[in-house]
Every structure is written in C-alpha cells, then in structure tokens.
Design an enzyme around this catalytic site. Structure first.
Site, PDB file in Angstrom:
ATOM      1  N   ASP A 405       0.846  -1.192   0.000  1.00 44.56           N
ATOM      2  CA  ASP A 405       0.000   0.000   0.000  1.00 44.56           C
ATOM      3  C   ASP A 405       0.885   1.246   0.000  1.00 44.56           C
ATOM      4  O   ASP A 405       2.036   1.202   0.451  1.00 44.56           O
ATOM      5  CB  ASP A 405      -0.894   0.047   1.231  1.00 44.56           C
ATOM      6  N   ASP A 435      -1.713  -2.554  -5.007  1.00 44.96           N
ATOM      7  CA  ASP A 435      -2.756  -2.674  -3.987  1.00 44.96           C
ATOM      8  C   ASP A 435      -3.333  -1.286  -3.695  1.00 44.96           C
ATOM      9  O   ASP A 435      -3.480  -0.477  -4.595  1.00 44.96           O
ATOM     10  CB  ASP A 435      -2.195  -3.345  -2.733  1.00 44.96           C
ATOM     11  N   ARG A 488     -13.479   1.545  -4.409  1.00 46.32           N
ATOM     12  CA  ARG A 488     -13.029   1.631  -3.008  1.00 46.32           C
ATOM     13  C   ARG A 488     -12.734   3.075  -2.604  1.00 46.32           C
ATOM     14  O   ARG A 488     -11.592   3.452  -2.327  1.00 46.32           O
ATOM     15  CB  ARG A 488     -11.804   0.740  -2.764  1.00 46.32           C
TER      16      ARG A 488
END
Length: 608
Positions: A405, A435, A488
């Site tokens: 991340d 990610d 997301r």
C-alpha cells in the site's frame, strides 16, 4: 529438639510442600491441557527488543529472554496456522514489569492488559484464535520474560498475581456484579452526563443516538474506569438525544449497559453547520487555506486528545531511505515528539534493504515533505500500533513491496492524520498489479484522511481487510480529490465513517462501498462522471449511509442484484448517523472548486 527429630520434621515439611506443588501442577495441567506454545503447529517465537526469544516457549521457568529497552518491548509466540485458545499464563523473572498487554497480531485486537506480571499471571482471554500473540511490556530494566504459555482448556483459572486485567479475567477482580446509574442535563448545544458506579469496573464507553433503541447507536467516547462525567458537544438544540454508559465488570470482564437517558439541548451552540465556508478547516472556495486553517485537524483525528504528531519536538531531515530508517529507529522506546522532513526521492534501492518504512510501536511522530521534493517511489509507509502520527505533503507512488500500500494503518493505531499528500499508481496495469493507496484494518481509531490527491488506481482505499475484521474503527475523509480510479472510495467494513466535501471525478466501477453494518455519513460531496457513487456490494451483510447535500453530475447507476444494493438514482438515507464532533460544510459546488485548489502536495509547504 534432637537432630533426628529436626531431620524428620524437615523431611515431613518438604514432603508436604512437594505434595502440594504436585497437586497444584496436576490441577493446572488437568484444567488447562497441553501448552500450545510448545505443541501448537509450527510453534515458534520472535520479538522486538528481546534477545533469545525462543526461551519464552522452552518450558523452563528458570530461563528468560531479556529486553534491551524498557518501553513497548514485544515478545511473541507464533504458529504456522491459527490456534484456538482461551488462557495465557505469563511468567516474569523478577518483578520489573509495570504494565503489559496481550495483542492478537493477526487483527491488532487487544486481548488483555494489566500492570504487574510476577512469577505467574494467568489470564482468561475468552475464545481467541490467531497465528501469533504479542506480549508488549513496559517497566524498569531489566525486563525479563520467562514463559508465555498458551492453553485451550478450562476457564476457571485464577491468577497468582495481584494486578487486574482490562480484557482477560484474573483473581484480583472483585467479586459481584457492578452497576452504573446515568443522569444528565441539557446545555447550549451539549449534554452534561454524569454517573455513579456500584462495584468494580475497568472500562467505560459513552454511546449516543437519536432514539431509545440501542441498535445503531454511536460510541462517542472511551474513558478510564475512574471517570464519572462527560460532556457531549456538537448537538442540535431542540433535538432529543439518547445516551448510555457501557461499562466492563471487573469480576468477569463482561460488558453491560447503564440505564438509557434522554437529553434535549437548549439555547445556542452545537449542531453541524452547512455554511458555504468554514473556520479552521474549510477555507474559502478558490483560495488556499491559511496556515492556521491548514494546521487545524478536523474529523475523528481531532478526538481523543487530538493529533499533533511531532509538533514541539526535534526535527531531522532525510534525503534517502537509509536515513529515514535510522531516523525512525530513534523513536523506539522514545516518546519525545519528532518531525522527520523528507527532502529527496526515496526508493527501495537507497533504503538499505528495507521493503517499507515501519512507524511501529511508537508515538508522536510526523513525516513531512519539503516543498515538492518529498517522494516515496516504489516503497510505502506502514503504521502499526502507533499513536499520534502525521503524514503530510509527500508523494507516494507505484509501491509493490512490503504491505504493497502507499500508506497502511494497522494494529491498535490511534490518532493518525494523513493530509495534503499525492498518492497514486497506474490504471495501465492489471487490477491486482498494485494494492491500495491508503488503507486501514484492525482495531484502529480516530483517523482523518484530508486534502489528498488520490488518483490512477484500481484499488484506492480499503478499511477492514475482510468480513471478519469487525472493529468499530472510525475514519473521516474530507476535501480529498479522487480522480481516474476504479473503486473503493472508500470500501468500508464495520465501524463509522464520515465522508464530506470530497470531489470524485472519473470513477470506473463503484464509489463509496458501505459493508458489514458500517454507518457512513456522506455530506456535500461532488460526484462527476462516476458509476454507482454509493453502494453496498460484495459482503454477506449490507452497510448503511446517511446522505445529504451531494451533487451527482453525469453519474451512472447500474444495479447488480447478485452483488448487493445501490443508493440511486433516487438517493436517500438508510440510517441516521451524526459524527460525534463539530464540523462545517461547504456546498458541494464550492467544495469542488476548493479541493481543486488545495488538495495534494506543495499547498501547505510553508505551514509545516
């Protein structure tokens, strides 16, 4: 007494003591079963600050592992696959531990905590399952842990130590049931709460709702067991509010509710403003924030004492990853505030083998970019069990190593502010190539994500790693610019979120995804060229939303009944949720203009 009589007396005494010890040991083994620290699948140990960590699981109470420091020293027992257990026996060589906590490494959940350990402290942690359990201790030198024993047998276990545990039960907890009686009075925009306690309790939480049904109520404070007063602020005058105190009984560590009371604030004050500009955080549309406005923390990170990071402490400037690793190392066992300024491009190649930068088991630290020069290229930040952390004015991009991340927040981290950064990957790759840009999981709380430019990413912002990662995390997203992303924005499981005054542009699949009972307030955001701006997709349980003042420009609503539900085209609220703090709103149109001017790096360089 003759020598022969003395010998006989001593022999008899030794025999009695030996028999007693044998009986205790036999009872212990019978009630607890095999020590999983020795017999569990692939049993092992590691630690941070401790040497010879394997000695905590060698079955020999005469050996110990010793810590190099005295603050937040960790030693762990781990397995190759998750084990189920309910009891942990801690053994210290000496009496130098002053506080400790047991943490589930897989989820970051605190299983138990207390003060001293001594020669034996037995803790019932309820039904737990994990691949790794961490013991984190503080005290005076030398800190020596002899054994961490883990059992799945019997629950009627008492401790030989005298300190109480805030999660697992021990014999030091007082017998009998506790009770709490709550009362309150109204004030201008607030409610003054007070309560009396009968019996012994070891934790207090305060909850608020707009009706008397406890389902859907919101936690607004977590307090020490000795607190007897709390003032709930930011309330609308003339609106009835309901309150509860939830408390944990020391005798069995079960949670109970006080009586529910209703308070209706009167007079002036309180309420969530819907003005076109705001003080301290919103600024004026089209203009840059003043430093006073930019440096004022908004949202959940303003609670719990606020978030100040390394303010008031020393500062270090780094230009490569090796220097950053060294700077962060100075924070181990050191609570003094520290500001780390990044002036250069940090890569895996100049980081001395580091795969990520761990802001771990520390507090009071800021990572701040210098001008437009603070860049993390192909490597990210990992915030774990850290408190009072700020990351501002840095660029983070193309990370595929470590946690993968841009910024990851995990464990029991509290009061984290991610502000005025640019974080991105690329859409010109497979969706699983990178990610998240910024994500969180575990038992984290009081997080604010503000004024960031988050773009060019398939997976953008995940909160709650799975449908079982069921913590009441609380996160605010305000004045962020989401552009050219797939989904997301955020994906949010469980807990509470507040999403206000953000600008969403060019979203390919889904926007805000509320799942697993999450409650999200969605205020005055601007959605432009977005597919399915608000949904509850892909989980066994839906999440909920409270919407107001949003603008939907050139959006597409497309139902997928097998995936879940969508909020549009006639968008309405599915829950009533008000965040527990004051905030001011711009209109969605003004927010769009304001975000375009203020989000990202280089906008607050002179304020850091």
């Amino acid at each position: 007494m003759r020598v022969s009589q003395l010998k006989n007396s001593l022999f008899t005494g030794i025999a009695v003591v030996s028999l007693q010890l044998f009986c205790v040991s036999a009872l212990h083994a019978q009630s607890l079963g095999a020590n999983l620290a020795l017999t569990g699948p692939g049993a092992g140990a590691d630690g941070s600050g401790f040497s010879n960590t394997k000695l905590v699981r060698d079955g020999d109470t005469g050996t110990y592992t010793q810590a190099s420091g005295t603050s937040n020293q960790r030693v762990s027992v781990k397995w190759s696959s998750a084990v189920n257990f309910n009891t942990v026996v801690l053994r210290e060589s000496g009496n130098n531990v002053s506080s400790w906590q047991l943490v589930d490494n897989d989820t970051g959940a605190q299983l138990a905590s207390g003060t001293t350990i001594g020669s034996a402290r037995t803790v019932n942690v309820g039904n737990a399952s994990t691949k790794k359990i961490n013991l984190i201790v503080n005290g005076s030198s030398p800190l020596r842990i002899a054994e961490i024993e883990v059992y799945s047998g019997g629950s009627n276990v008492s401790s030989s130590s005298s300190s109480s545990s805030t999660a697992g039960s021990s014999s030091s907890a007082a017998a009998g049931n506790a009770s709490v009686n709550l009362s309150g009075s109204a004030a201008g925009g607030s409610a003054n709460l007070s309560w009396s306690v009968s019996g012994n309790i070891n934790a207090i939480e305060v909850y608020q709702d707009t009706d008397s049904n406890p389902a859907g109520r919101v936690r607004i404070a977590s307090l020490g067991a000795g607190e007897r007063n709390y003032t709930a602020t930011g309330l609308n005058s003339g609106t009835p509010y309901w309150f509860w105190v939830k408390y944990r009984n020391s005798s069995n560590n079960t949670w109970s509710d006080s009586n529910a009371i209703s308070v209706t604030p009167t007079g002036s004050g309180g309420g969530n403003s819907s003005s076109s500009s705001s003080t301290g955080g919103g600024g004026t549309p089209g203009n840059l924030l003043s430093c006073q406005q930019a440096n004022t923390v908004q949202g959940f990170a303003s609670l719990g004492g606020g978030t100040t990071g390394g303010a008031g402490g020393n500062s270090i400037t780094v230009s490569n990853g090796t220097q950053l690793v060294a700077a962060l190392a100075t924070k181990k066992n050191n609570t003094s505030p520290l500001r780390i300024y990044v002036n250069g491009t940090i890569t895996e190649g100049n980081s001395g083998g580091a795969k990520q930068f761990d802001i771990k088991d520390m507090e009071n630290v800021s990572i701040l970019g210098v001008g437009n020069n603070g860049v993390f290229d192909g490597i990210g930040l990992n915030i774990v069990r850290a408190n009072n952390v700020i990351v501002r004015n840095v660029k983070i991009r193309y990370n595929r190593i470590g946690q993968k991340d841009g910024i990851s927040i995990d464990g029991t981290s509290r009061n984290v502010w991610i502000d005025h950064n640019e974080i991105h990957n690329s859409l010109d790759v497979h969706k699983d190539y990178y990610d998240e840009l910024v994500s969180g999981k575990g038992n984290i709380d009081n997080i604010t994500i503000s004024y960031n430019y988050l773009h060019s990413s398939w997976k953008t912002s995940l909160w709650g790693s799975s449908d079982s990662n069921n913590f009441d995390r609380r996160v605010t997203f305000h004045h962020n610019y989401f552009e050219n992303v797939n989904s997301r924005l955020p994906l949010f499981r469980f807990g509470q979120a507040h999403v206000y005054n953000n600008y969403y542009k060019n979203v390919l699949d889904t926007g805000i995804n509320s799942r697993m009972g999450a409650r999200i307030r969605i205020d005055n955001n601007y959605f432009e060229n977005v597919k399915n701006p608000i949904v509850s997709f892909y989980s066994s349980q839906i999440g909920y939303w409270h919407t107001a003042g949003n603008v939907f420009q050139s959006v597409t609503w497309q139902e997928y009944p097998s995936d879940g539900i969508i909020a549009g085209p006639n968008v309405g609220s599915t829950v009533n949720y008000n965040p527990p703090y004051n905030y001011s709103l711009m209109s969605a149109n003004d927010a769009r203009a304001h975000v375009l001017v203020n989000a990202g790096v280089g906008k607050v360089s002179n304020c850091l």
